[in-house]
Design a protein around this motif. Sequence first.
Motif, PDB file in Angstrom:
ATOM      1  N   GLY A   1     -11.590 -13.074  21.588  1.00  0.00           N
ATOM      2  CA  GLY A   1     -11.044 -13.762  22.751  1.00  0.00           C
ATOM      3  C   GLY A   1     -11.907 -13.748  23.991  1.00  0.00           C
ATOM      4  O   GLY A   1     -11.534 -14.333  25.011  1.00  0.00           O
ATOM      5  N   LYS A   2     -13.101 -13.104  23.916  1.00  0.00           N
ATOM      6  CA  LYS A   2     -13.954 -13.024  25.093  1.00  0.00           C
ATOM      7  C   LYS A   2     -15.403 -13.375  24.743  1.00  0.00           C
ATOM      8  O   LYS A   2     -15.865 -13.129  23.634  1.00  0.00           O
ATOM      9  N   PHE A   3     -16.084 -13.950  25.717  1.00  0.00           N
ATOM     10  CA  PHE A   3     -17.509 -14.200  25.562  1.00  0.00           C
ATOM     11  C   PHE A   3     -18.284 -12.956  25.980  1.00  0.00           C
ATOM     12  O   PHE A   3     -17.852 -12.198  26.858  1.00  0.00           O
ATOM     13  N   GLU A   4     -19.426 -12.751  25.332  1.00  0.00           N
ATOM     14  CA  GLU A   4     -20.227 -11.566  25.607  1.00  0.00           C
ATOM     15  C   GLU A   4     -21.510 -11.940  26.342  1.00  0.00           C
ATOM     16  O   GLU A   4     -22.056 -13.036  26.168  1.00  0.00           O
ATOM     17  N   LEU A   5     -21.976 -11.027  27.173  1.00  0.00           N
ATOM     18  CA  LEU A   5     -23.275 -11.189  27.808  1.00  0.00           C
ATOM     19  C   LEU A   5     -24.346 -11.114  26.737  1.00  0.00           C
ATOM     20  O   LEU A   5     -24.408 -10.146  25.980  1.00  0.00           O
ATOM     21  N   MET A   6     -25.192 -12.135  26.648  1.00  0.00           N
ATOM     22  CA  MET A   6     -26.233 -12.137  25.630  1.00  0.00           C
ATOM     23  C   MET A   6     -27.194 -10.973  25.836  1.00  0.00           C
ATOM     24  O   MET A   6     -27.462 -10.559  26.969  1.00  0.00           O
ATOM     25  N   ALA A   7     -27.692 -10.440  24.746  1.00  0.00           N
ATOM     26  CA  ALA A   7     -28.725  -9.406  24.817  1.00  0.00           C
ATOM     27  C   ALA A   7     -30.085 -10.089  24.919  1.00  0.00           C
ATOM     28  O   ALA A   7     -30.351 -11.083  24.235  1.00  0.00           O
ATOM     29  N   LEU A   8     -30.933  -9.594  25.781  1.00  0.00           N
ATOM     30  CA  LEU A   8     -32.271 -10.164  25.901  1.00  0.00           C
ATOM     31  C   LEU A   8     -33.093  -9.830  24.656  1.00  0.00           C
ATOM     32  O   LEU A   8     -33.064  -8.689  24.182  1.00  0.00           O
ATOM     33  N   PRO A   9     -33.857 -10.796  24.131  1.00  0.00           N
ATOM     34  CA  PRO A   9     -34.647 -10.549  22.916  1.00  0.00           C
ATOM     35  C   PRO A   9     -36.015  -9.933  23.197  1.00  0.00           C
ATOM     36  O   PRO A   9     -36.922 -10.033  22.385  1.00  0.00           O
ATOM     37  N   TYR A  10     -36.181  -9.320  24.356  1.00  0.00           N
ATOM     38  CA  TYR A  10     -37.452  -8.700  24.746  1.00  0.00           C
ATOM     39  C   TYR A  10     -37.137  -7.613  25.773  1.00  0.00           C
ATOM     40  O   TYR A  10     -36.029  -7.551  26.341  1.00  0.00           O
ATOM     41  N   ALA A  11     -38.107  -6.763  26.032  1.00  0.00           N
ATOM     42  CA  ALA A  11     -37.939  -5.689  27.012  1.00  0.00           C
ATOM     43  C   ALA A  11     -37.879  -6.250  28.425  1.00  0.00           C
ATOM     44  O   ALA A  11     -38.360  -7.365  28.691  1.00  0.00           O
ATOM     45  N   ALA A  12     -37.315  -5.475  29.349  1.00  0.00           N
ATOM     46  CA  ALA A  12     -37.126  -5.950  30.722  1.00  0.00           C
ATOM     47  C   ALA A  12     -38.437  -6.304  31.415  1.00  0.00           C
ATOM     48  O   ALA A  12     -38.485  -7.182  32.277  1.00  0.00           O
ATOM     49  N   ASP A  13     -39.527  -5.628  31.029  1.00  0.00           N
ATOM     50  CA  ASP A  13     -40.816  -5.894  31.668  1.00  0.00           C
ATOM     51  C   ASP A  13     -41.729  -6.785  30.830  1.00  0.00           C
ATOM     52  O   ASP A  13     -42.902  -6.976  31.162  1.00  0.00           O
ATOM     53  N   ALA A  14     -41.196  -7.371  29.759  1.00  0.00           N
ATOM     54  CA  ALA A  14     -42.035  -8.131  28.823  1.00  0.00           C
ATOM     55  C   ALA A  14     -42.578  -9.420  29.404  1.00  0.00           C
ATOM     56  O   ALA A  14     -43.585  -9.944  28.915  1.00  0.00           O
ATOM     57  N   LEU A  15     -41.938  -9.944  30.442  1.00  0.00           N
ATOM     58  CA  LEU A  15     -42.346 -11.241  30.990  1.00  0.00           C
ATOM     59  C   LEU A  15     -43.219 -11.089  32.233  1.00  0.00           C
ATOM     60  O   LEU A  15     -43.629 -12.098  32.824  1.00  0.00           O
ATOM     61  N   GLU A  16     -43.499  -9.861  32.647  1.00  0.00           N
ATOM     62  CA  GLU A  16     -44.333  -9.644  33.828  1.00  0.00           C
ATOM     63  C   GLU A  16     -45.765 -10.087  33.571  1.00  0.00           C
ATOM     64  O   GLU A  16     -46.245  -9.997  32.435  1.00  0.00           O
ATOM     65  N   PRO A  17     -46.481 -10.613  34.592  1.00  0.00           N
ATOM     66  CA  PRO A  17     -46.060 -10.754  35.989  1.00  0.00           C
ATOM     67  C   PRO A  17     -45.339 -12.071  36.294  1.00  0.00           C
ATOM     68  O   PRO A  17     -45.015 -12.335  37.448  1.00  0.00           O
TER      69      PRO A  17
ATOM     70  N   ASN B   1     -16.411 -13.971  34.981  1.00  0.00           N
ATOM     71  CA  ASN B   1     -15.530 -14.948  35.622  1.00  0.00           C
ATOM     72  C   ASN B   1     -14.859 -15.848  34.589  1.00  0.00           C
ATOM     73  O   ASN B   1     -13.666 -16.159  34.706  1.00  0.00           O
ATOM     74  N   LEU B   2     -15.612 -16.290  33.597  1.00  0.00           N
ATOM     75  CA  LEU B   2     -15.031 -17.155  32.569  1.00  0.00           C
ATOM     76  C   LEU B   2     -13.993 -16.392  31.755  1.00  0.00           C
ATOM     77  O   LEU B   2     -12.895 -16.917  31.495  1.00  0.00           O
ATOM     78  N   ASN B   3     -14.313 -15.172  31.371  1.00  0.00           N
ATOM     79  CA  ASN B   3     -13.362 -14.377  30.590  1.00  0.00           C
ATOM     80  C   ASN B   3     -12.066 -14.138  31.360  1.00  0.00           C
ATOM     81  O   ASN B   3     -10.970 -14.159  30.779  1.00  0.00           O
ATOM     82  N   ALA B   4     -12.175 -13.929  32.667  1.00  0.00           N
ATOM     83  CA  ALA B   4     -10.983 -13.691  33.482  1.00  0.00           C
ATOM     84  C   ALA B   4     -10.115 -14.941  33.582  1.00  0.00           C
ATOM     85  O   ALA B   4      -8.888 -14.842  33.728  1.00  0.00           O
ATOM     86  N   ALA B   5     -10.739 -16.112  33.495  1.00  0.00           N
ATOM     87  CA  ALA B   5     -10.003 -17.368  33.648  1.00  0.00           C
ATOM     88  C   ALA B   5      -9.438 -17.900  32.334  1.00  0.00           C
ATOM     89  O   ALA B   5      -8.617 -18.827  32.345  1.00  0.00           O
ATOM     90  N   LEU B   6      -9.867 -17.356  31.205  1.00  0.00           N
ATOM     91  CA  LEU B   6      -9.459 -17.904  29.907  1.00  0.00           C
ATOM     92  C   LEU B   6      -7.986 -17.707  29.555  1.00  0.00           C
ATOM     93  O   LEU B   6      -7.344 -18.652  29.079  1.00  0.00           O
ATOM     94  N   PRO B   7      -7.399 -16.525  29.762  1.00  0.00           N
ATOM     95  CA  PRO B   7      -6.011 -16.336  29.332  1.00  0.00           C
ATOM     96  C   PRO B   7      -5.050 -17.352  29.955  1.00  0.00           C
ATOM     97  O   PRO B   7      -5.015 -17.529  31.176  1.00  0.00           O
ATOM     98  N   GLY B   8      -4.308 -18.047  29.110  1.00  0.00           N
ATOM     99  CA  GLY B   8      -3.350 -19.031  29.577  1.00  0.00           C
ATOM    100  C   GLY B   8      -3.946 -20.374  29.956  1.00  0.00           C
ATOM    101  O   GLY B   8      -3.221 -21.274  30.399  1.00  0.00           O
TER     102      GLY B   8
END
Length: 203
Positions: free
Chosen positions: A9-25, A46-53
């Motif tokens: 019943g809820k959408f999930e925050l996607m997991a990043l497919p790389y490390a947090a510093d992988a795109l630097e600089p 916000n979307l999950n909070a608005a979905l019920p009903g």
Amino acid sequence: MKKTMPIDGKFELMALPYAADALEPVISANTLSFHHGKHLAGYVNNLNAALPGSGLEGMSIEQIVLNTPTGMHNNAGQILNHNLYFSQFRSPRADNAPTGKLAHVIEVEFGSFEAFKEVFAKAGATLFGSGWVWLSADKEGNLKITQEPNAANPIQHGLRPLMTMDVWEHAYYLDYQNRRPDHLAALWQIIDWDVVAARYEAE
């Protein structure tokens, strides 16, 4: 395009497919932390909070984007847009460019990869206010570059989104301040063209 469905019943925050510093600089870990961990997480919450009903329970993100009024659409649209955005990157590569069928189509339709980049970057730099610039394909496989304001997505025009650059200020301000063109120019180093090509070749 694979649909994004809710889980229990809820959408999930996607997991990043790389490390947090992988795109630097090109994109700093600090920007990525705020952009993914705060902004995108906020849209998901916000979307999950608005979905019920709402009558939208069980719909995919794509269905919500296509079939809902502005308030609900904005959060769903930003989830869809950011999921496509964050999943299209890889570590920087100076000579980064598409290959194979996608490269051929870009050359045929735009004259060269460099010409394509110029048209795309201009579309991103000249979009007024907040939004997204997209490379998409129509039903015949022809490529389209569109400017989409706010949370809009090319699926609303019957197109299949392939690649995007986020021109909301939160995507680049910590690293580039008001220099949007510099940010757009740097992003070419981290586009994962294998991901983009797979989206193009998918039915």
